[in-house]
Scaffold this motif. Structure first.
Motif, PDB file in Angstrom:
ATOM      1  N   LEU A   1       2.239   8.786  -4.527  1.00  0.00           N
ATOM      2  CA  LEU A   1       1.143   8.071  -3.889  1.00  0.00           C
ATOM      3  C   LEU A   1      -0.001   7.807  -4.855  1.00  0.00           C
TER       4      LEU A   1
ATOM      5  N   GLN B   1       0.664   4.701  -6.983  1.00  0.00           N
ATOM      6  CA  GLN B   1       0.574   3.514  -6.141  1.00  0.00           C
ATOM      7  C   GLN B   1      -0.887   3.182  -5.834  1.00  0.00           C
ATOM      8  N   THR B   2      -1.687   4.213  -5.587  1.00  0.00           N
ATOM      9  CA  THR B   2      -3.109   3.997  -5.322  1.00  0.00           C
ATOM     10  C   THR B   2      -3.802   3.407  -6.541  1.00  0.00           C
TER      11      THR B   2
ATOM     12  N   LEU C   1      -2.758  -0.309  -6.827  1.00  0.00           N
ATOM     13  CA  LEU C   1      -3.385  -1.134  -5.793  1.00  0.00           C
ATOM     14  C   LEU C   1      -4.878  -1.278  -6.048  1.00  0.00           C
TER      15      LEU C   1
ATOM     16  N   CYS D   1      -7.844   2.420  -0.733  1.00  0.00           N
ATOM     17  CA  CYS D   1      -6.416   2.257  -1.035  1.00  0.00           C
ATOM     18  C   CYS D   1      -5.662   3.564  -0.808  1.00  0.00           C
ATOM     19  N   TYR D   2      -6.278   4.672  -1.173  1.00  0.00           N
ATOM     20  CA  TYR D   2      -5.603   5.958  -0.998  1.00  0.00           C
ATOM     21  C   TYR D   2      -5.339   6.254   0.476  1.00  0.00           C
TER      22      TYR D   2
ATOM     23  N   GLU E   1      -5.190   4.088   2.946  1.00  0.00           N
ATOM     24  CA  GLU E   1      -4.236   3.138   3.494  1.00  0.00           C
ATOM     25  C   GLU E   1      -2.802   3.555   3.165  1.00  0.00           C
ATOM     26  N   LEU E   2      -2.550   3.892   1.900  1.00  0.00           N
ATOM     27  CA  LEU E   2      -1.204   4.285   1.499  1.00  0.00           C
ATOM     28  C   LEU E   2      -0.819   5.620   2.113  1.00  0.00           C
ATOM     29  N   LYS E   3      -1.785   6.521   2.249  1.00  0.00           N
ATOM     30  CA  LYS E   3      -1.495   7.816   2.857  1.00  0.00           C
ATOM     31  C   LYS E   3      -1.121   7.649   4.327  1.00  0.00           C
TER      32      LYS E   3
ATOM     33  N   ARG F   1       0.201   4.955   5.654  1.00  0.00           N
ATOM     34  CA  ARG F   1       1.518   4.315   5.699  1.00  0.00           C
ATOM     35  C   ARG F   1       2.622   5.323   5.429  1.00  0.00           C
ATOM     36  N   SER F   2       2.378   6.236   4.473  1.00  0.00           N
ATOM     37  CA  SER F   2       3.368   7.265   4.177  1.00  0.00           C
ATOM     38  C   SER F   2       3.547   8.213   5.358  1.00  0.00           C
TER      39      SER F   2
END
Length: 427
Positions: free
Chosen positions: A298, A301-302, A305, A406-407, A409-411, A413-414
């Motif tokens: 993650l 990816q953060t 992004l 971004c962190y 959002e991705l967290k 989603r995960s």
């Protein structure tokens, strides 16, 4: 759209908008453009809340005033927040209609980032699910893939979508780590000596007979097979080739095959020795394998992004540095060397040399390889350091808030994928 009249009426919270059917096809809002690909009322009701066939009217139970501002973006290309409306609520409306935070004006982007970083608010699972459905419909063009192909695609593209995907991701990470360890070990002096002895003993054998060559070939084989399978099961082949991570995969795999081909064609002769620098450069490009970890971690990816969303701030930061380098570099060359050509500081003989001193001073690195010796030069050095701290700190606040957004959002989603994995396992 194979039903209804030639004019479509979009009713959003009581406010009606009429559009020709051809305009709906290429409408900037993805949710509205999805209506054109619907072939039955059932599919229409999956996009909107209600449909009147007689008047060909599509009803959306959404905020009418927010949609009015979104229509201003469609007409004029500028998207701003609705006055006296919560930024997060308006962002929810944007996600519903298929827009992202990057469509907002710069000032509104900063307001949204500040609000999200302060409240740590995540958006509802329904909206994220809607975005995924929109993406699926856009890429598949109305054609549904078989279940096994969709399962294969999710297994290779989403590491948290299933238990098999997690196992596959773990194996891929192990191969990346092994390949990186072998790359680092191959630069050790003792390793080079042992490899040279093996080559001398087996002059006419291929270099793959060395244990490092075997391990490297196995890793490359795994990465190649993974890339080929992901390409086969992808929905859009052109989009697959354009993705940055897939381009990096190709750059990491291709040098190995080029080096093996050159070795086979030239053999252990002078031509190979002349091409040795090229081969070393190609082999060192295996360092790109590290970026493959971005598929499974993650944090990487953060970072990616954040850099993509903050490219304007990054460019602004580079402009600040370049302008400061030009000013302080010219002044440093003048004060340290230009005023006294005979006894001046030779390390500042040119402006490019002085620019090197400026960049390491502004970033507070200070290698100590060159430094001013005159009093005016040292005063200028102090101003250079202070200016560097100020200039580098100016865009950091916005980049930090964007990173936090971004962190989360991705967290989120995960976590959503993990919940679906648990439900699948329990069922």
């Amino acid at each position: 759209m194979k039903f209804g009249k030639s004019v479509c009426i979009i009713n959003v919270g009581g406010t009606k908008y009429a559009f020709p059917k051809d305009v709906i096809k290429d409408f900037p809002l993805r949710r509205v453009s999805r209506l054109h690909s619907c072939v039955s009322e059932r599919e229409v009701l999956e996009v909107c809340d209600d449909y009147d066939r007689e008047r060909n009217e599509f009803f959306f139970d959404r905020h009418s005033e927010a949609f009015g501002f979104i229509m201003l973006y469609v007409k004029y290309g500028k998207l701003r927040f609705v006055p006296h409306m919560c930024e997060l609520s308006f962002y929810n409306e944007m996600i519903y209609w298929g827009l992202e935070s990057s469509h907002l004006e710069f000032c509104c982007q900063r307001r949204l980032d500040d609000r999200m970083s302060d409240t740590y608010t995540h958006f509802t699972e329904e909206h994220h699910k809607t975005a995924d459905e929109i993406r699926t419909d856009d890429t598949s063009n109305g054609k549904q893939d078989s279940k096994w192909l969709e399962r294969m695609r999710r297994t290779f593209e989403e590491p948290t979508s299933s238990l098999a995907a997690q196992i596959l991701a773990s194996v891929s990470v192990i191969f990346v780590i092994v390949s990186m360890v072998m790359l680092c070990a191959s630069t050790l002096p003792d390793w080079k000596t042992a490899e040279s002895n093996v080559v001398e003993e087996h002059r006419y054998t291929d270099s793959l007979e060395h244990p490092s060559g075997i391990i490297e070939a196995v890793c490359i084989g795994w990465f190649t097979a993974e890339c080929i399978v992901r390409f086969i099961v992808s929905r859009d082949k052109c989009e697959f080739v354009r993705r940055p991570l897939n381009i990096i995969d190709l750059l990491a795999i291709t040098p190995y095959y080029i080096s093996v081909t050159m070795t086979v064609l030239t053999g252990e002769n002078s031509q190979l020795q002349r091409a040795g620098v090229t081969l070393r450069v190609l082999r060192m490009m295996r360092i790109f394998w590290v970026i493959k970890l971005a598929r499974h971690f993650l944090g990487l990816q953060t970072l990616g992004l954040t850099l993509r969303r903050c490219y304007r701030e990054m460019v602004m930061l580079l402009v600040f540095i370049c302008v400061a380098m030009a000013i302080f570099g010219a002044l440093a060359q003048l004060l340290e060397h230009g005023l006294d050509l005979e006894s001046g500081n030779e390390e500042y003989a040119s402006i490019p040399s002085a620019c090197w001193w400026v960049i390491i001073s502004m970033t507070t690195v200070g290698y100590g390889d060159m430094y001013p010796i005159t009093v005016p030069g040292r005063v200028l050095g102090g101003l250079c350091v202070v200016s560097g701290i100020v200039l580098l700190a100016l865009p950091i606040t916005f980049i930090y808030h964007s990173f936090v957004q971004c962190y989360h959002e991705l967290k989120f989603r995960s976590a959503r994928c993990t919940r679906s994995l648990s439900a699948e396992f329990l069922n």
